[in-house]
Scaffold this motif. Structure first.
Motif, mmCIF file in Angstrom:
data_model
loop_
_atom_site.group_PDB
_atom_site.id
_atom_site.type_symbol
_atom_site.label_atom_id
_atom_site.label_comp_id
_atom_site.label_asym_id
_atom_site.label_seq_id
_atom_site.Cartn_x
_atom_site.Cartn_y
_atom_site.Cartn_z
ATOM 1 N N LEU A 174 0.857 -1.184 0.000
ATOM 2 C CA LEU A 174 0.000 0.000 0.000
ATOM 3 C C LEU A 174 0.891 1.231 0.000
ATOM 4 C CD1 LEU A 174 -2.797 1.418 0.356
ATOM 5 C CD2 LEU A 174 -2.452 1.182 2.836
ATOM 6 N N VAL A 175 0.712 2.094 -0.992
ATOM 7 C CA VAL A 175 1.497 3.329 -1.088
ATOM 8 C C VAL A 175 0.559 4.498 -0.823
ATOM 9 C CG1 VAL A 175 2.977 4.766 -2.525
ATOM 10 C CG2 VAL A 175 3.050 2.263 -2.760
ATOM 11 N N LEU A 176 0.842 5.254 0.236
ATOM 12 C CA LEU A 176 0.049 6.418 0.616
ATOM 13 C C LEU A 176 0.902 7.678 0.461
ATOM 14 C CD1 LEU A 176 -1.467 4.995 3.950
ATOM 15 C CD2 LEU A 176 -2.613 5.129 1.737
ATOM 16 N N HIS A 177 0.291 8.725 -0.083
ATOM 17 C CA HIS A 177 1.045 9.967 -0.271
ATOM 18 C C HIS A 177 0.068 11.132 -0.298
ATOM 19 C CE1 HIS A 177 5.333 10.847 -1.530
ATOM 20 N NE2 HIS A 177 4.797 12.065 -1.456
ATOM 21 N N ARG A 178 0.376 12.187 0.453
ATOM 22 C CA ARG A 178 -0.478 13.370 0.432
ATOM 23 C C ARG A 178 -0.166 14.219 -0.805
ATOM 24 N NH1 ARG A 178 0.056 13.690 6.612
ATOM 25 N NH2 ARG A 178 -1.929 12.810 7.328
ATOM 26 N N GLU A 179 -1.227 14.727 -1.413
ATOM 27 C CA GLU A 179 -1.106 15.431 -2.686
ATOM 28 C C GLU A 179 -0.172 16.639 -2.596
ATOM 29 O OE1 GLU A 179 -2.477 14.588 -5.541
ATOM 30 O OE2 GLU A 179 -3.932 13.051 -4.965
ATOM 31 N N GLY A 180 -0.227 17.379 -1.490
ATOM 32 C CA GLY A 180 0.559 18.600 -1.377
ATOM 33 C C GLY A 180 1.827 18.456 -0.566
ATOM 34 N N ASP A 181 2.314 17.225 -0.369
ATOM 35 C CA ASP A 181 3.522 16.977 0.427
ATOM 36 C C ASP A 181 4.665 17.857 -0.066
ATOM 37 O OD1 ASP A 181 5.830 15.925 1.667
ATOM 38 O OD2 ASP A 181 4.953 13.921 1.760
ATOM 39 N N ARG A 182 5.221 18.668 0.847
ATOM 40 C CA ARG A 182 6.294 19.597 0.477
ATOM 41 C C ARG A 182 7.683 18.985 0.614
ATOM 42 N NH1 ARG A 182 4.347 25.081 3.745
ATOM 43 N NH2 ARG A 182 2.203 25.151 2.936
ATOM 44 N N ALA A 183 7.781 17.874 1.319
ATOM 45 C CA ALA A 183 9.093 17.277 1.567
ATOM 46 C C ALA A 183 9.442 16.222 0.523
ATOM 47 C CB ALA A 183 9.139 16.657 2.966
ATOM 48 N N VAL A 184 8.478 15.394 0.156
ATOM 49 C CA VAL A 184 8.669 14.361 -0.869
ATOM 50 C C VAL A 184 7.530 14.486 -1.868
ATOM 51 C CG1 VAL A 184 8.843 11.899 -1.370
ATOM 52 C CG2 VAL A 184 9.837 12.797 0.743
ATOM 53 N N ARG A 185 7.865 14.712 -3.103
ATOM 54 C CA ARG A 185 6.849 14.951 -4.121
ATOM 55 C C ARG A 185 5.977 13.714 -4.337
ATOM 56 N NH1 ARG A 185 11.188 17.565 -8.382
ATOM 57 N NH2 ARG A 185 11.715 19.415 -7.136
ATOM 58 N N ILE A 186 4.720 13.954 -4.676
ATOM 59 C CA ILE A 186 3.787 12.844 -4.841
ATOM 60 C C ILE A 186 4.187 11.948 -6.006
ATOM 61 C CG2 ILE A 186 2.199 14.097 -6.337
ATOM 62 C CD1 ILE A 186 -0.083 12.667 -4.764
ATOM 63 N N GLY A 187 4.928 12.485 -6.975
ATOM 64 C CA GLY A 187 5.402 11.650 -8.070
ATOM 65 C C GLY A 187 6.278 10.505 -7.593
ATOM 66 N N ALA A 188 6.987 10.710 -6.477
ATOM 67 C CA ALA A 188 7.821 9.637 -5.924
ATOM 68 C C ALA A 188 6.951 8.485 -5.445
ATOM 69 C CB ALA A 188 8.669 10.175 -4.777
ATOM 70 N N GLY A 189 5.797 8.804 -4.844
ATOM 71 C CA GLY A 189 4.883 7.758 -4.410
ATOM 72 C C GLY A 189 4.280 7.015 -5.588
#
Length: 523
Positions: free
Chosen positions: A458-473
């Motif tokens: 399961l890969v979870l990522h917040r859309e506006g994450d400022r530390a790790v871009r959502i493209g990485a997820g």
């Protein structure tokens, strides 16, 4: 052979055969301390530039020659070994450096001796003046030693409390409070051990002092767990966190905790810093961890070099952290586990899952990434130069709530959260040590392992994450065979900040759908 003792813990002193050497020159003291810490030859150009950063080359060389001559007149001709290009302490003298003795005691786990001999912060109250390079070096060294002192005191408080020596535990907890007066965890440890030692009056005084500090500095009240300590049953505090245990693996002692019970184990590997005890101090983090225990037994660890685990003389790699995961799972008696890798904790979970699929029931990755810096075939991270700029900013702000605006924008204006994060950073690592850890993460690349993962993910990522871009997820999910990607609203990188419920709901559903045997661990 004369014995020279270089005292750096506190205001510096140089002694010859236990007699104080009169050294009125501050830059002379700075030079001798720097040479002692270097344990070898140092270039004359390095010393000259450090002590006289603004002078012309021929001027600073002349000043260094005069300074070295005056030191030889004061200490003796045989004390320094000087040639045309380098300077060092002479092999004709016996040199004793208190900071090195302190670190060696910590390395041998002689924490009580280390605490007794930590008489003050490195070069406390001293500066040679107009020497920013020296002051910066001293700052990093000070923070590194201070972090080890905090770790040693934490270990002694834990051991003395477990042995029933509450008065000694309280005395050491008092020193922790002096080092971090806004930490409610340390304040509670002090008050609790005073109560257990039967000194209720002093406990009341310290609770009042802590309450006043929190109000004056942060404009907040103590947590309910702190306020409840002086109730009738205060010897067992409200929301008491799990006890910390240790296991030795690969010659390194690792701190870990287990909490709760259930058909499955959930091992959480956090980001670049962690501290298995101080995470329970933040109410939102504590609520999130408690919610995870509703799904199974929670296992927390501090990987080597971080938090309450042993400091190491190298930067912990993804491989080393994956080894630590296996060591802690063995110590906890876990046969199959859901690995939960948050942020920089994800790559080590990926490696362990790829290489030990028989022990992993499922993999959860939150705000994580497969590669530390961008390349033409991986645009989802910062360029190496951007990363280095961010790293310098983070290190420059160490000691305060460094980076909280990026990691948790929803909490950036909360004074209690800011104080907690600043205290956790100081307790978990030091500026110099974390610089090495993050440089190793910058150079990390686990992309070749993604195709080898055969467990549900399961890969979870917040859309506006400022530390790790959502493209990485999205990249992780697209390269792992059995992965499901869920994008979440919000900008917080910390998993417990912002809206926790969607995160917990997705993890709960994921764990519930795993094909688990009736018994997954030996306990």
């Amino acid at each position: 052979m004369p014995l020279f003792s270089v005292h750096t813990l506190g205001f510096p002193e140089i002694r010859r055969d236990d007699r104080l050497c009169p050294l009125p020159l501050r830059k002379g003291v700075a030079l001798l301390v720097y040479l002692a810490e270097a344990t070898g030859a140092v270039g004359r150009e390095v010393l000259a530039t450090m002590l006289w950063p603004e002078g012309r080359e021929e001027v600073v060389r002349a000043r260094l020659r005069r300074l070295l001559h005056r030191l030889q007149l004061t200490l003796g001709d045989d004390v320094l070994s000087i040639d045309r290009s380098t300077v060092r302490w002479s092999s004709a003298v016996s040199l004793q450096l208190d900071s090195q003795l302190f670190e060696q005691a910590c390395d041998r786990s002689e924490f009580e001796w280390a605490c007794r001999h930590y008489s003050g912060d490195f070069l406390e109250g001293f500066s040679p003046g107009d020497c920013p390079q020296f002051d910066e070096w001293a700052f990093f060294r000070r923070e590194a030693l201070r972090g080890r002192a905090i770790q040693a005191l934490e270990r002694v408080v834990h051991d003395r409390n477990a042995a029933g020596d509450y008065a000694s535990a309280a005395a050491h907890a008092g020193r922790l409070v002096e080092l971090d007066p806004l930490s409610e965890v340390y304040g509670r440890q002090l008050i609790r051990n005073l109560l257990l030692a039967g000194d209720r009056l002093t406990a009341q005084r310290h609770l009042a002092a802590l309450t006043q500090r929190l109000r004056d500095e942060l404009n907040v009240a103590p947590e309910s767990a702190t306020r409840a300590l002086l109730d009738a049953d205060a010897s067992l505090p409200v929301e008491h966190p799990p006890s910390t245990r240790y296991v030795s693996g690969d010659g390194v002692h690792l701190a870990f905790q287990t909490y709760g019970a259930g058909r499955i184990d959930v091992l959480l590997v956090p980001g670049f810093v962690s501290h298995v005890e101080r995470v329970w101090e933040e109410p939102l983090c504590r609520a999130f961890l408690s919610a995870l225990t509703e799904m199974g037994r929670l296992i927390l660890l501090d990987r080597r070099g971080i938090g309450l685990s042993d400091r190491v003389g190298f930067n912990p790699s993804v491989h080393a952290t994956a080894q630590d995961i296996g060591t802690v799972l063995d110590a906890a008696g876990s046969r199959r586990v859901v690995l939960f890798g948050a942020s920089e904790g994800g790559p080590a979970c990926i490696k362990f899952a790829a290489e030990h699929s028989d022990r992993v029931a499922g993999l959860v990755l939150f705000g994580s990434l497969a590669k530390g810096s961008a390349t033409p075939d991986y645009p989802h991270a910062l360029q190496a130069s951007q990363y280095d700029t961010w790293l310098r900013q983070l290190v420059a702000g160490w000691g305060g709530p460094a980076g909280i605006e990026t990691f948790a924008p929803s909490l950036a204006g909360d004074p209690q959260a800011r104080a907690w994060w600043a205290g956790l950073l100081r307790a978990a690592s030091s500026p110099g040590a974390i610089k090495g850890v993050l440089e190793a993460l910058r150079d990390m690349d686990v992309r070749p392992l993604l195709g080898r993962i055969s467990v549900p993910t399961l890969v979870l990522h917040r859309e506006g994450d400022r530390a790790v871009r959502i493209g990485a997820g999205r990249h992780l999910a697209s390269h792992i065979a059995q992965a499901r990607f869920v994008g979440l609203d919000g900008a917080d990188h910390w998993v417990f900040a912002g809206d926790q419920q969607p995160v917990l709901d997705n993890i709960r559903q994921f764990v519930g759908n795993l094909n688990l045997p009736t018994a997954t661990s030996i306990r």
